[in-house]
Structure formats: C-alpha cells, structure tokens
Design a protein around this motif. Sequence first.
Motif, PDB file in Angstrom:
ATOM      1  N   ASN A   1      48.846 -15.922 -23.426  1.00 41.13           N
ATOM      2  CA  ASN A   1      48.058 -15.942 -24.977  1.00 41.13           C
ATOM      3  C   ASN A   1      47.563 -17.506 -25.391  1.00 41.13           C
ATOM      4  O   ASN A   1      46.576 -17.583 -25.910  1.00 41.13           O
ATOM      5  CB  ASN A   1      49.066 -15.473 -26.008  1.00 41.13           C
ATOM      6  N   GLY A   2      48.465 -18.408 -24.870  1.00 41.21           N
ATOM      7  CA  GLY A   2      48.186 -20.124 -25.280  1.00 41.21           C
ATOM      8  C   GLY A   2      46.931 -20.344 -24.516  1.00 41.21           C
ATOM      9  O   GLY A   2      45.843 -20.924 -25.086  1.00 41.21           O
TER      10      GLY A   2
ATOM     11  N   ASN B   1      50.667 -11.645 -21.955  1.00 40.55           N
ATOM     12  CA  ASN B   1      51.207 -12.198 -23.044  1.00 40.55           C
ATOM     13  C   ASN B   1      51.642 -13.570 -22.945  1.00 40.55           C
ATOM     14  O   ASN B   1      51.617 -14.500 -23.730  1.00 40.55           O
ATOM     15  CB  ASN B   1      52.293 -11.142 -23.778  1.00 40.55           C
TER      16      ASN B   1
ATOM     17  N   GLU C   1      36.421 -13.278 -26.132  1.00 38.51           N
ATOM     18  CA  GLU C   1      35.151 -14.171 -25.753  1.00 38.51           C
ATOM     19  C   GLU C   1      35.522 -14.599 -24.297  1.00 38.51           C
ATOM     20  O   GLU C   1      34.545 -14.708 -23.575  1.00 38.51           O
ATOM     21  CB  GLU C   1      34.942 -15.386 -26.646  1.00 38.51           C
TER      22      GLU C   1
ATOM     23  N   TYR D   1      44.463 -18.197 -23.352  1.00 38.28           N
ATOM     24  CA  TYR D   1      43.289 -17.488 -23.684  1.00 38.28           C
ATOM     25  C   TYR D   1      42.793 -18.061 -25.211  1.00 38.28           C
ATOM     26  O   TYR D   1      41.617 -18.286 -25.291  1.00 38.28           O
ATOM     27  CB  TYR D   1      43.620 -15.954 -23.900  1.00 38.28           C
ATOM     28  N   GLU D   2      43.798 -18.417 -25.913  1.00 40.39           N
ATOM     29  CA  GLU D   2      43.431 -19.081 -27.250  1.00 40.39           C
ATOM     30  C   GLU D   2      42.677 -20.172 -27.264  1.00 40.39           C
ATOM     31  O   GLU D   2      41.556 -20.516 -27.673  1.00 40.39           O
ATOM     32  CB  GLU D   2      44.512 -19.082 -28.096  1.00 40.39           C
ATOM     33  N   SER D   3      42.950 -20.868 -26.133  1.00 37.88           N
ATOM     34  CA  SER D   3      42.362 -22.313 -25.794  1.00 37.88           C
ATOM     35  C   SER D   3      41.064 -22.285 -25.435  1.00 37.88           C
ATOM     36  O   SER D   3      40.174 -23.130 -25.323  1.00 37.88           O
ATOM     37  CB  SER D   3      43.149 -23.215 -24.589  1.00 37.88           C
ATOM     38  N   GLN D   4      40.586 -20.707 -24.802  1.00 41.34           N
ATOM     39  CA  GLN D   4      39.463 -20.773 -24.411  1.00 41.34           C
ATOM     40  C   GLN D   4      38.265 -19.887 -25.224  1.00 41.34           C
ATOM     41  O   GLN D   4      37.601 -19.271 -24.866  1.00 41.34           O
ATOM     42  CB  GLN D   4      39.570 -19.840 -23.133  1.00 41.34           C
ATOM     43  N   GLY D   5      38.848 -19.757 -26.595  1.00 39.45           N
ATOM     44  CA  GLY D   5      38.259 -19.090 -27.635  1.00 39.45           C
ATOM     45  C   GLY D   5      38.542 -17.685 -27.801  1.00 39.45           C
ATOM     46  O   GLY D   5      38.037 -16.870 -28.442  1.00 39.45           O
ATOM     47  N   GLY D   6      39.738 -17.330 -27.207  1.00 43.15           N
ATOM     48  CA  GLY D   6      40.340 -16.136 -27.410  1.00 43.15           C
ATOM     49  C   GLY D   6      40.223 -14.944 -26.191  1.00 43.15           C
ATOM     50  O   GLY D   6      38.930 -15.424 -25.609  1.00 43.15           O
ATOM     51  N   VAL D   7      40.903 -14.173 -26.251  1.00 39.39           N
ATOM     52  CA  VAL D   7      40.937 -13.287 -24.973  1.00 39.39           C
ATOM     53  C   VAL D   7      39.551 -12.651 -24.914  1.00 39.39           C
ATOM     54  O   VAL D   7      38.889 -12.337 -23.801  1.00 39.39           O
ATOM     55  CB  VAL D   7      42.067 -12.314 -24.867  1.00 39.39           C
TER      56      VAL D   7
END
Length: 434
Positions: A108-109, A105, A119, A111-117
């Motif tokens: 999370n930031g 967790n 994708e 993963y979000e910057s890469q299109g979400g966990v």
Amino acid sequence: MKKVIAVIDIGKTNKKIFLFDETFKVVSQNAIQFKEIKDDDGFCCDDIESIENWIQNEIKKIQDQGIYKIKAINFSTHGASLVYLNKEGKRIAPLYNYLKPLDINDYNGFYESQGGVEEFSRKTASPAYGMLNTGIQMLSLKRNKPDIWKQVDAILHYPQYLSYLFTKKITADFTSVGAHTATWDFDTMQYHKWLKDENIILPEPCKGNKAVISEINGESIAVGTGLHDSSSSIIPILEKEKDFVLLSTGTWIIAMNPFSKETLTQDQLKHNCLCFMTPEKQQVKSSMQFLGRIHEVYLKALSDYFKVDINTYMDLVLNTTLCKELMDQDARIFLAEGIDTDFEAHPELLKNFFSYETAYYQLIFEISKKVISGINLISDKNSKISNVFISGGFNRNEVFIKFLKCIRPNITVKISDCKNESALGAALLMKDYL
C-alpha cells in the motif's frame, strides 16, 4: 537439409519444441511435461534446471540428426515469470510461480507513493495482481530476501532468459514488459520512473524481429529475444486481418483488441482490463479472466458428481433448445457477479441440476457471458469490430461458440485456422533469418 526455425514454446503445463519450414508449416514437434519442484519457501514452481537441460539437449539432438538445418531459434513463454542473474551470469533464485500468494496490502505504501493504486494501475495498464505483476515480484524479492537481492546483477523475463542460454546477451522485449508487469508507463511508452527510484535497472526492450547470431554446437544460428505467448498468438492473425478481437483461450481467456485507439480507463481496470504490447511497441487493449481454470476445476467436479469420464463434455451434441432455455432464465450459479476471485469448484452447487448436460451448459453460459462482457469493455465507443477469432482449447467447444453468438448476435465467430499460434508468431518474427 531442410531449413527450419525452431521455436521453444513454454506453457504452464506443456513444454514444446516446434520446427517450422520455409512455408511456416510445422515439420516436427515434441512435447514434454515436468513435475513441479518446491521453491525456497516450499511453494510449487517449475523445475527450471530440467527445462533448461531439455531445451539445450533438444536443439543439439536436432543438429546431430542432420535432417533439419536450424537457421533461427525463438521462444514463446507464459508471462509473470522472472529470472535473476548474478555478476557471473548465473541464475540465483527459483523460477517463482505467479500463482504464489502475495499480500498486495503489504505494498500500500508503494502504491500511495505512486499516486494511489488506481492511477498507478491505469498508468502501467496493470491491475494490482500481486505476483502476476513482475514489478511487484522484484519489490518482494528486494524486501523479503535481501541476501538474494544483493547478488542480483540482471533481471530477465522468462523468454529472454531462454534466449540468454544461447546468446549470453541481456535483453528485453516489448511483449514481456508490456504484459501486466507494472514496470511500463503506457502514457509515456517507456519504463516507469519508480524503477529508477528503487535503483532497479532493466534492459531496454528491442523489437521482436531482432536476433543475435550465436554459435551453437559449432553452427551459426540467429537467436531471437523471445516473447510473451499471448502477444505472440496475435501475430499470425495480424498478418492477414485488419479488424478483429482475438480470444486466446486456455487456463486464461484473454480477449485482445490490437485496434483500440482509446487509452485504458480506471473503470476498465476495475473490470479486469489491461494492455499488452505487440513486438512493435503498440498497445493491445485486453480483458484477462481466469475462466479456463474455472472450467478445468468444474470438469473434475462434474465428472465426480455425475460419475462420468472427465472429457464427457467433448461428446455432447449441441442442444440449441437448452441454450435458449438457459438464456431465457439468465441464472447465475457458478460465477461471481463481478470479478471472480474464487477458482475452486463447489460440488454442492451441482445438486441444482438433474443432468451433466444441463450443469455443463449452465457453466459455459456463465463463462460466455463474462467473455462477451470482456469483449464489450475493450471495444472503442464507435468501434465496428464484429469479427472474433478464437484460438486455443475453446475453439473446438461448440457450446461456448453457440452461447457467444446468442449473447451477442452481431459478432461473427471465426476459428483461427492457425494452429499453435504462439509458436507460429514467434517463428514469423524470425523469417528474415531463414
């Protein structure tokens, strides 16, 4: 002197050295275990310094004995382990344990910057596994240990570091970067762009059959770049067979399909599927489950509860009637319905059973169901693959093999006639240097 290839084969428990002759038969082997030490956070990790010394001493000992002429050296190790070097080429951090807790967790930031966990995981064929993703290990070190990170000049996966001990060359190989690292983009088949964004530079991978000629104790020896043990174990079978799934069984049970043409889906990822790579840069669709560990902890619990030797399961005579009864009941007692996250034994569950045999068969039935599910997940829609090779510790487990056949009758279970597949795979890559 007999010409040989030396392979250093490093597992989590056993560290081994094999000598293969020109027919790829093992002519000598030695194994050792090392006590774990604590890392800078007090968590258990491998004693890398002792392992280094052992490897170099073993090679010198073989040279000094004068019985075998080492023509090449290669390496096979477990994955998810990194070594960091400073500008002087010196190791600057412990060999952090991939079982060390890491709160996903906190990323999370990222993963979000890469299109979400979902994708990002699909693109990198790497479920969000925490420390098992070496890319996340790098981010963790960069964020949490800046004093160490600012000294980092090169990052090597474990096999390449062992090769570096002899060559002083910074290398990478496809099997290591392709093993759930979250650093490889399987859509473009190159490093993922996030590494450049984070200013992390990794060496370009080379094919597994390349070696560096190095002088070792006065002798010229070809030194391979090493490879990830699971990917290495498939090489000997690939040389002989065309259609199969390999079950690599040990602490992890990994079903590997090198013939899948379909790209990894998010649904497969959610069910513990990922991709490895061959030394030639081809994807290997895989299902990876920590089932060997579950087997291990319950062997201890069964031994304690029924007051029998821990290896009693090896003496069980195959009971096909009991297999059928448990198949008909189709109960779930030991394992989760979905992905297992609990890898501890629960001795209180053994109260459900009147005998060791029944409890053990139930455990193996549930493990077998998970394995077949994993095989089904990595099989392409129109796949006709029916041969399943088993390598590793479970290939001698008659109960496991029987349940696999009962659950999926159309498969043909084959026991790999290779021994020490990971080491043999590493040796075969060096055959041009014999």
